[in-house]
Design a protein around this motif. Structure first.
Motif, PDB file in Angstrom:
ATOM      1  N   ARG A  24       0.830  -1.209   0.000  1.00 46.57           N
ATOM      2  CA  ARG A  24       0.000   0.000   0.000  1.00 46.57           C
ATOM      3  C   ARG A  24       0.867   1.264   0.000  1.00 46.57           C
ATOM      4  O   ARG A  24       0.517   2.265  -0.624  1.00 46.57           O
ATOM      5  N   ASP A 224      -8.566  -5.370   3.796  1.00 42.34           N
ATOM      6  CA  ASP A 224      -9.137  -4.305   4.618  1.00 42.34           C
ATOM      7  C   ASP A 224      -8.123  -3.790   5.629  1.00 42.34           C
ATOM      8  O   ASP A 224      -8.082  -2.583   5.932  1.00 42.34           O
ATOM      9  N   ASP A 227      -5.885  -1.438   3.912  1.00 41.50           N
ATOM     10  CA  ASP A 227      -6.572  -0.148   3.752  1.00 41.50           C
ATOM     11  C   ASP A 227      -6.557   0.655   5.060  1.00 41.50           C
ATOM     12  O   ASP A 227      -6.398   1.878   5.045  1.00 41.50           O
ATOM     13  N   TRP A 317     -12.278   4.739   7.640  1.00 44.98           N
ATOM     14  CA  TRP A 317     -12.033   3.352   7.216  1.00 44.98           C
ATOM     15  C   TRP A 317     -13.361   2.637   7.018  1.00 44.98           C
ATOM     16  O   TRP A 317     -14.200   2.615   7.917  1.00 44.98           O
TER      17      TRP A 317
END
Length: 344
Positions: A24, A224, A227, A317
């Motif tokens: 990421r 997730d 993220d 989020w």
């Protein structure tokens, strides 16, 4: 001349969590203005890291002087390796303190940990749900909780003012990671909890569980969690992220009882011919299961760990996956182990 780019240091970059964090970071909008350095144990992986533009330093968490030096040169540290390593944590904090003393800047530490467990042994679900928006509640966690001693060091550094610290607390992370770092052989693509439960069940040729499997855990997909780290990183850069005692961020998108996973394992083992049709229902592990080599930590799957990711949600989020997605992923893990481990 010193680089003007943001200096990012990451530990655990070859791991399940650290790998997705690194991926990421490489995709992040700030990547062109950042220089990332990863601590790497295996010299054979240096070339792969270089191919994606990541600098490497050979070493391990045991190399305290090296960790201190690397942290002292960093604006941001992502600690994604062993959450129990007191020596490594102290070395990183010494380095961040030195950077603060030399530059006057307050460097950032994003630490990874998990502290919510008990001794239920699968026999009950407790009622306490920990809320990351409630620091007063979180401060009642016993110092004896797993990883808590390291977390307290991180929190103390923030209180002393030489670093801004943030702690991400993932829950039961699931599914097989994919992406360029996995393709390059850099990242470990697999989690621990569900694979451990699946492996123990395959070994006994019937789905198993700790006790009655009534204990509850939150769950979150590996994508997730990746993220979440980036939502937090954006908020840190924008000055919106709580830190210190108000900087603990749970990663969860639902919860499950252990038995629900074991039931899906039982269904898969019957469908794949490992268990007979009348052995679909999971049964409790026995002493032979706990004593099997490689499964010494099996009993830990019977603990409770309940929480809500309210602080992470307040930052924006929005996890995409649900508990049902987690349960549907179980069959894939069974197939993977039968193919890659059991050789079926």
């Amino acid at each position: 001349m010193a680089s003007t780019k943001t200096q990012i240091f990451i530990t655990g970059a070859t791991g399940y969590i650290g790998g997705v964090v690194l991926e990421r970071l490489l995709e992040h909008r700030t990547a062109p203005d950042s220089e990332i350095t990863a601590l790497v144990r295996d010299p054979a992986k240096v070339a792969q890291f270089a191919s994606i533009g990541v600098k490497t330093v050979l070493g391990s968490l045991e190399d305290g002087a090296l960790l201190e030096r690397l942290a002292s040169k960093s604006d941001v540290v992502f600690a994604c390796a062993d959450a129990d390593h007191v020596g490594a944590c102290k070395a990183i904090l010494r380095g961040l303190k030195k950077r603060h003393e030399v530059t006057g800047a307050v460097p950032i530490l994003v630490h990874t940990a998990s502290v919510l467990t008990d001794d239920a042994k699968g026999m009950y679900a407790y009622d306490t749900i920990w809320d990351d928006m409630n620091p007063d509640q979180l401060e009642t966690l016993p110092d004896t909780q797993p990883h808590r001693n390291v977390d307290l060091l991180v929190l103390a550094a923030d209180k002393q003012g030489y670093a801004r610290t943030h702690i991400v607390l993932p829950s039961n992370i699931y599914d097989i990671a994919t992406g360029p770092l996995v393709d390059l052989g850099i990242q470990n693509p697999r989690s621990r909890q569900i694979p451990r439960l699946v492996g123990a069940s395959i070994a006994r040729e019937r789905a198993g569980m700790v006790g009655l499997g009534l204990n509850k855990w939150p769950n979150v997909h590996i994508d997730d969690i990746g993220d979440l780290y980036m939502v937090l990183y954006d908020a840190i850069r924008d000055g919106r992220a709580g830190h210190g005692r108000e900087g603990l961020y749970f990663g969860e998108s639902g919860e499950h009882a252990l038995r629900a996973i074991s039931e899906r394992i039982g269904e898969a083992l019957v469908e794949l011919g490992v268990s007979p049709p009348d052995a679909r229902t999971p049964t409790s592990f026995d002493e032979a299961d706990y004593a099997r080599p490689g499964y010494e930590q099996l009993l830990s799957l019977g603990t409770n760990s309940r929480c809500k990711a309210n602080r992470a949600g307040a930052l924006g989020w929005q996890p995409r996956y649900t508990t049902e997605d987690m349960l549907e992923s179980v069959r894939g893990e069974v197939v993977w182990q039968l193919t890659h481990v059991a050789g079926v």
